[in-house]
Structure formats: structure tokens, C-alpha cells
Design an enzyme around this catalytic site. Structure first.
Site, PDB file in Angstrom:
ATOM      1  N   TYR A  53       0.822  -1.219   0.000  1.00  0.00           N
ATOM      2  CA  TYR A  53       0.000   0.000   0.000  1.00  0.00           C
ATOM      3  C   TYR A  53       0.852   1.262   0.000  1.00  0.00           C
ATOM      4  O   TYR A  53       0.433   2.287  -0.549  1.00  0.00           O
ATOM      5  CB  TYR A  53      -1.024  -0.034   1.146  1.00  0.00           C
ATOM      6  CG  TYR A  53      -2.112  -1.030   0.833  1.00  0.00           C
ATOM      7  CD1 TYR A  53      -3.093  -0.730  -0.119  1.00  0.00           C
ATOM      8  CD2 TYR A  53      -2.125  -2.299   1.410  1.00  0.00           C
ATOM      9  CE1 TYR A  53      -4.059  -1.661  -0.459  1.00  0.00           C
ATOM     10  CE2 TYR A  53      -3.098  -3.238   1.071  1.00  0.00           C
ATOM     11  CZ  TYR A  53      -4.068  -2.916   0.129  1.00  0.00           C
ATOM     12  OH  TYR A  53      -5.021  -3.830  -0.229  1.00  0.00           O
ATOM     13  N   ARG A  56       1.468   1.930  -3.596  1.00  0.00           N
ATOM     14  CA  ARG A  56       0.252   2.461  -4.234  1.00  0.00           C
ATOM     15  C   ARG A  56       0.103   3.951  -3.898  1.00  0.00           C
ATOM     16  O   ARG A  56      -0.226   4.776  -4.730  1.00  0.00           O
ATOM     17  CB  ARG A  56      -1.014   1.732  -3.735  1.00  0.00           C
ATOM     18  CG  ARG A  56      -1.009   0.217  -3.809  1.00  0.00           C
ATOM     19  CD  ARG A  56      -1.436  -0.295  -5.165  1.00  0.00           C
ATOM     20  NE  ARG A  56      -0.415  -0.183  -6.154  1.00  0.00           N
ATOM     21  CZ  ARG A  56       0.696  -0.962  -6.206  1.00  0.00           C
ATOM     22  NH1 ARG A  56       0.911  -1.900  -5.327  1.00  0.00           N
ATOM     23  NH2 ARG A  56       1.602  -0.781  -7.145  1.00  0.00           N
ATOM     24  N   GLN A  86     -15.442   2.531  -5.827  1.00  0.00           N
ATOM     25  CA  GLN A  86     -14.707   1.377  -5.290  1.00  0.00           C
ATOM     26  C   GLN A  86     -13.228   1.735  -5.171  1.00  0.00           C
ATOM     27  O   GLN A  86     -12.438   0.956  -4.648  1.00  0.00           O
ATOM     28  CB  GLN A  86     -14.858   0.178  -6.233  1.00  0.00           C
ATOM     29  CG  GLN A  86     -16.295  -0.292  -6.387  1.00  0.00           C
ATOM     30  CD  GLN A  86     -16.426  -1.247  -7.581  1.00  0.00           C
ATOM     31  OE1 GLN A  86     -16.190  -2.439  -7.462  1.00  0.00           O
ATOM     32  NE2 GLN A  86     -16.800  -0.724  -8.731  1.00  0.00           N
ATOM     33  N   ASN A  87     -12.864   2.893  -5.708  1.00  0.00           N
ATOM     34  CA  ASN A  87     -11.445   3.257  -5.730  1.00  0.00           C
ATOM     35  C   ASN A  87     -10.985   3.785  -4.379  1.00  0.00           C
ATOM     36  O   ASN A  87     -11.732   4.442  -3.663  1.00  0.00           O
ATOM     37  CB  ASN A  87     -11.192   4.313  -6.805  1.00  0.00           C
ATOM     38  CG  ASN A  87     -11.541   3.791  -8.189  1.00  0.00           C
ATOM     39  OD1 ASN A  87     -11.678   2.577  -8.366  1.00  0.00           O
ATOM     40  ND2 ASN A  87     -11.702   4.675  -9.140  1.00  0.00           N
ATOM     41  N   VAL A  88      -9.717   3.530  -4.096  1.00  0.00           N
ATOM     42  CA  VAL A  88      -9.151   4.012  -2.834  1.00  0.00           C
ATOM     43  C   VAL A  88      -8.335   5.289  -3.068  1.00  0.00           C
ATOM     44  O   VAL A  88      -7.811   5.872  -2.128  1.00  0.00           O
ATOM     45  CB  VAL A  88      -8.305   2.917  -2.126  1.00  0.00           C
ATOM     46  CG1 VAL A  88      -9.196   1.752  -1.730  1.00  0.00           C
ATOM     47  CG2 VAL A  88      -7.154   2.417  -3.003  1.00  0.00           C
ATOM     48  N   ASP A  89      -8.242   5.728  -4.331  1.00  0.00           N
ATOM     49  CA  ASP A  89      -7.565   7.006  -4.589  1.00  0.00           C
ATOM     50  C   ASP A  89      -8.516   8.155  -4.234  1.00  0.00           C
ATOM     51  O   ASP A  89      -9.694   7.940  -3.945  1.00  0.00           O
ATOM     52  CB  ASP A  89      -7.090   7.084  -6.052  1.00  0.00           C
ATOM     53  CG  ASP A  89      -8.235   7.116  -7.070  1.00  0.00           C
ATOM     54  OD1 ASP A  89      -9.143   7.964  -6.929  1.00  0.00           O
ATOM     55  OD2 ASP A  89      -8.225   6.289  -8.009  1.00  0.00           O
ATOM     56  N   HIS A 104     -14.404   0.891  -0.592  1.00  0.00           N
ATOM     57  CA  HIS A 104     -13.285   0.002  -0.255  1.00  0.00           C
ATOM     58  C   HIS A 104     -12.167   0.694   0.510  1.00  0.00           C
ATOM     59  O   HIS A 104     -11.052   0.197   0.568  1.00  0.00           O
ATOM     60  CB  HIS A 104     -12.735  -0.639  -1.549  1.00  0.00           C
ATOM     61  CG  HIS A 104     -13.704  -1.578  -2.194  1.00  0.00           C
ATOM     62  ND1 HIS A 104     -13.640  -1.949  -3.515  1.00  0.00           N
ATOM     63  CD2 HIS A 104     -14.796  -2.223  -1.677  1.00  0.00           C
ATOM     64  CE1 HIS A 104     -14.642  -2.786  -3.793  1.00  0.00           C
ATOM     65  NE2 HIS A 104     -15.364  -2.959  -2.704  1.00  0.00           N
ATOM     66  N   GLY A 170     -16.095   2.351 -15.610  1.00  0.00           N
ATOM     67  CA  GLY A 170     -14.798   1.710 -15.427  1.00  0.00           C
ATOM     68  C   GLY A 170     -14.725   0.668 -14.324  1.00  0.00           C
ATOM     69  O   GLY A 170     -13.790   0.676 -13.537  1.00  0.00           O
ATOM     70  N   THR A 171     -15.694  -0.212 -14.307  1.00  0.00           N
ATOM     71  CA  THR A 171     -15.608  -1.317 -13.343  1.00  0.00           C
ATOM     72  C   THR A 171     -16.008  -2.626 -14.016  1.00  0.00           C
ATOM     73  O   THR A 171     -16.947  -2.658 -14.818  1.00  0.00           O
ATOM     74  CB  THR A 171     -16.477  -1.081 -12.084  1.00  0.00           C
ATOM     75  OG1 THR A 171     -16.501  -2.278 -11.294  1.00  0.00           O
ATOM     76  CG2 THR A 171     -17.901  -0.669 -12.417  1.00  0.00           C
TER      77      THR A 171
HETATM   78  P1  OAD Z   1     -11.153  -4.080 -12.420  1.00  0.00           P
HETATM   79  O1  OAD Z   1      -9.697  -4.050 -12.668  1.00  0.00           O
HETATM   80  O2  OAD Z   1     -11.796  -5.351 -12.047  1.00  0.00           O
HETATM   81  O3  OAD Z   1     -11.918  -3.551 -13.715  1.00  0.00           O
HETATM   82  C1  OAD Z   1     -11.475  -2.399 -14.389  1.00  0.00           C
HETATM   83  C2  OAD Z   1     -12.484  -2.018 -15.450  1.00  0.00           C
HETATM   84  O4  OAD Z   1     -12.069  -0.785 -16.011  1.00  0.00           O
HETATM   85  C3  OAD Z   1     -12.612  -3.026 -16.595  1.00  0.00           C
HETATM   86  O5  OAD Z   1     -13.992  -3.276 -16.855  1.00  0.00           O
HETATM   87  C4  OAD Z   1     -11.956  -2.301 -17.777  1.00  0.00           C
HETATM   88  O6  OAD Z   1     -12.561  -2.626 -19.030  1.00  0.00           O
HETATM   89  C5  OAD Z   1     -12.204  -0.849 -17.414  1.00  0.00           C
HETATM   90  N1  OAD Z   1     -11.252   0.120 -17.978  1.00  0.00           N
HETATM   91  C6  OAD Z   1      -9.947  -0.020 -18.279  1.00  0.00           C
HETATM   92  N2  OAD Z   1      -9.439   1.121 -18.751  1.00  0.00           N
HETATM   93  C7  OAD Z   1     -10.454   2.025 -18.761  1.00  0.00           C
HETATM   94  C8  OAD Z   1     -10.572   3.400 -19.137  1.00  0.00           C
HETATM   95  N3  OAD Z   1      -9.548   4.097 -19.603  1.00  0.00           N
HETATM   96  N4  OAD Z   1     -11.788   3.990 -18.989  1.00  0.00           N
HETATM   97  C9  OAD Z   1     -12.847   3.311 -18.517  1.00  0.00           C
HETATM   98  N5  OAD Z   1     -12.786   2.015 -18.147  1.00  0.00           N
HETATM   99  C10 OAD Z   1     -11.612   1.385 -18.268  1.00  0.00           C
HETATM  100  O7  OAD Z   1     -11.440  -2.919 -11.335  1.00  0.00           O
HETATM  101  P2  OAD Z   1     -12.733  -2.718 -10.386  1.00  0.00           P
HETATM  102  O8  OAD Z   1     -13.965  -3.181 -11.066  1.00  0.00           O
HETATM  103  O9  OAD Z   1     -12.688  -1.320  -9.907  1.00  0.00           O
HETATM  104  O10 OAD Z   1     -10.957  -3.976  -4.386  1.00  0.00           O
HETATM  105  O11 OAD Z   1     -12.381  -3.690  -9.210  1.00  0.00           O
HETATM  106  C11 OAD Z   1     -13.206  -3.740  -8.078  1.00  0.00           C
HETATM  107  C12 OAD Z   1     -12.400  -4.021  -6.842  1.00  0.00           C
HETATM  108  O12 OAD Z   1     -11.570  -5.166  -7.050  1.00  0.00           O
HETATM  109  C13 OAD Z   1     -11.411  -2.949  -6.475  1.00  0.00           C
HETATM  110  O13 OAD Z   1     -12.019  -1.897  -5.755  1.00  0.00           O
HETATM  111  C14 OAD Z   1     -10.395  -3.676  -5.661  1.00  0.00           C
HETATM  112  C15 OAD Z   1     -10.243  -4.882  -6.540  1.00  0.00           C
HETATM  113  O14 OAD Z   1      -9.768  -6.034  -5.970  1.00  0.00           O
HETATM  114  C16 OAD Z   1     -10.163  -4.167  -3.311  1.00  0.00           C
HETATM  115  O15 OAD Z   1      -8.949  -4.111  -3.361  1.00  0.00           O
HETATM  116  C17 OAD Z   1     -10.909  -4.453  -2.067  1.00  0.00           C
END
Ligand code: OAD
Length: 227
Positions: A53, A56, A86-89, A104, A170-171
Site C-alpha cells: 500500500y 500504491r 470502489q477506488n481508494v484514490d 473500499h 470503469g468497473t
Molecule cells: P477491475 O480491474 O476489475 O476492472 C477495471 C475495469 O475498467 C474493466 O472493466 C476495464 O474494461 C475498465 N477500464 C480499463 N481502462 C479504462 C478506461 N480508460 N476507462 C474506462 N474504463 C476502463 O477494477 P474494479 O472493477 O474497480 O478492491 O475492481 C473492483 C475491486 O476489485 C477494487 O475496488 C479492488 C479490486 O480487488 C479491493 O482491493 C478491495
């Protein structure tokens, strides 16, 4: 004022230079979740978890919000905008968004290991072994690890059920309970997903999928909503 609720994930910060988790080259390819992001990992090897961390956090200090973060802040001119991230930033806050709920945790904060209520801002990028809360226990990153409860999911679900417009940006919608929030949004509410992949959702009514990167896709969508 109409209420826009926005669920964001790592993809919104990708163009700021922060790695996502599950894309190719993402963080979980380099690090095993079980080694750095669980309470067991913390008990086994605090130094490794602190270092993960710290790196990060150090990187976050080198990043700035991008066009998507700024566009969402601008949306407040005409809407009551509630961000659930869900972002920690803290890039939403840096861009000027005023209502941000972190599901998160927050990278720039530390928490007591004996009293969850004791949360502190971390000065600089480094949290070290020996940094203690006022009750004398080691401080841990203020992050929700895998297997831990997500206390803010209750207000997040309530906010989602009250939305007039719902944006998802973006999730991958892989991680629950966050991924289930869409189910709380009423059927008739217009929903937009901005994600170049855009395959994370199915069976959701009134959904428009915008297969663009956040910088472009969110800017265009916000422009349309402000017209
Ligand atoms: P993921 O890494 O699972 O998914 C990222 C998403 O962002 C994907 O659907 C990509 O297609 C999309 N993406 C990539 N580049 C992009 C861009 N320039 N613009 C828009 N979208 C883009 O990340 P999260 O879904 O946020 O939790 O993950 C959820 C949680 O899993 C996080 O909060 C973290 C992780 O483990 C913890 O650490 C507790």
C-alpha cells in the site's frame, strides 16, 4: 435538483496512470490478493502489506485527476451528484466532487487495529511498522480487504435506490457487494455504463452501454446531460 448517482471503479483512474486490477497487466497479475489484500496476509506479513500500500500511495501522489473526474465534478452545476467509488484514490475529491462515498477505503488514511473508529490521515506516502494509534496499537491501511465487511454498502444501496439517473464507469463488476448495487436502481431509471470493455452487465433495464475510455466517454455523456 435531479439526483445522479455514479458508481466508479479502477477504469476511471486508468488514464491518470493508476493500474486497474483485472485488465491485462493489472495489479492482480503482479500480486496475489492472498498475499497483500486480506486480513490473513496482514497477520502473516505486516511489512509486505504495508509496502504494497505504500507503493500504491507513493504512486497516487504522482497522479492527477483526468477529464472524466473533472467532468463528474462539473455535473454538480446542474445535478445533485453522489459518487460511490470502489477506488481508494482521492482523484474524485481532487477534481472537486463534493459527495464521494468510498466503498473500499481510502489509500491516504490509516486505521487503528483495535478501534475501527480511529482513522487518521497519513502524512506523506509511508505508513510504517511502529506507527500507532492513540491507544497504542499498530496502524493498518484504511482499506477494505477481501473477506472483510463493507460498512458503506448500506448507504450506497440506499443512494442507488433513490437515483434519477445512474452512471457506472470503469468497473468489471466482479467484486461483491459493490457489483450488486445496480440491482437497487429502479427499472425505469436511465442507466449508462462507460467502459471500453462494457461486458460486465446483463439483464439490466434501461441501460445504454458506451464502449469508450472514461476520459472521452464520460466527458461526452456529461456534456449531453448538461445540455
Ligand atoms: P477491475 O480491474 O476489475 O476492472 C477495471 C475495469 O475498467 C474493466 O472493466 C476495464 O474494461 C475498465 N477500464 C480499463 N481502462 C479504462 C478506461 N480508460 N476507462 C474506462 N474504463 C476502463 O477494477 P474494479 O472493477 O474497480 O478492491 O475492481 C473492483 C475491486 O476489485 C477494487 O475496488 C479492488 C479490486 O480487488 C479491493 O482491493 C478491495
Amino acid at each position: 435538483m435531479k439526483k445522479v448517482v455514479v458508481l466508479t471503479g479502477a477504469g476511471i483512474s486508468a488514464e491518470s496512470g493508476i493500474k486497474t486490477f483485472r485488465d491485462s497487466g493489472g495489479l492482480w497479475e503482479e500480486h496475489r490478493v492472498e498475499d497483500v489484500a486480506t486480513y490473513d496476509a496482514w497477520e502473516r506479513n505486516q511489512a509486505l502489506v504495508l509496502e504494497f500500500y505504500n507503493q500504491r500511495r507513493k504512486q497516487l501522489y504522482e497522479c492527477s485527476p483526468n477529464a472524466a473526474h473533472y467532468a463528474l465534478a462539473e455535473l454538480e452545476k446542474k445535478y445533485d451528484v453522489q459518487i460511490i467509488t470502489q477506488n481508494v484514490d482521492d482523484l474524485h475529491e481532487q477534481a472537486g466532487s463534493t459527495k464521494v462515498l468510498h466503498l473500499h477505503g481510502e489509500l491516504k488514511k490509516a486505521r487503528s487495529t483495535i478501534d475501527d473508529e480511529l482513522i487518521y490521515d497519513i502524512e506523506g506516502w509511508e505508513l510504517k511498522k511502529g506507527d500507532k494509534c492513540e491507544k497504542g496499537s499498530q496502524l493498518r491501511p484504511h482499506i477494505v480487504w477481501f473477506g472483510e465487511a463493507v460498512p458503506n454498502i448500506v448507504p450506497a444501496a440506499q443512494l442507488s435506490s433513490k437515483a434519477d439517473i445512474y452512471l457506472v464507469i470503469g468497473t468489471s463488476l466482479n467484486v461483491y457487494p459493490a457489483a450488486g448495487l445496480l440491482n437497487y436502481v429502479p427499472n425505469n431509471v436511465p442507466k449508462y455504463l462507460v467502459d471500453p470493455n462494457g461486458s460486465g452487465v446483463s439483464g439490466i433495464s434501461n441501460l445504454t452501454i458506451i464502449k469508450e475510455k472514461a476520459g472521452k466517454g464520460v466527458s461526452q455523456l456529461v456534456k449531453k446531460l448538461l445540455e
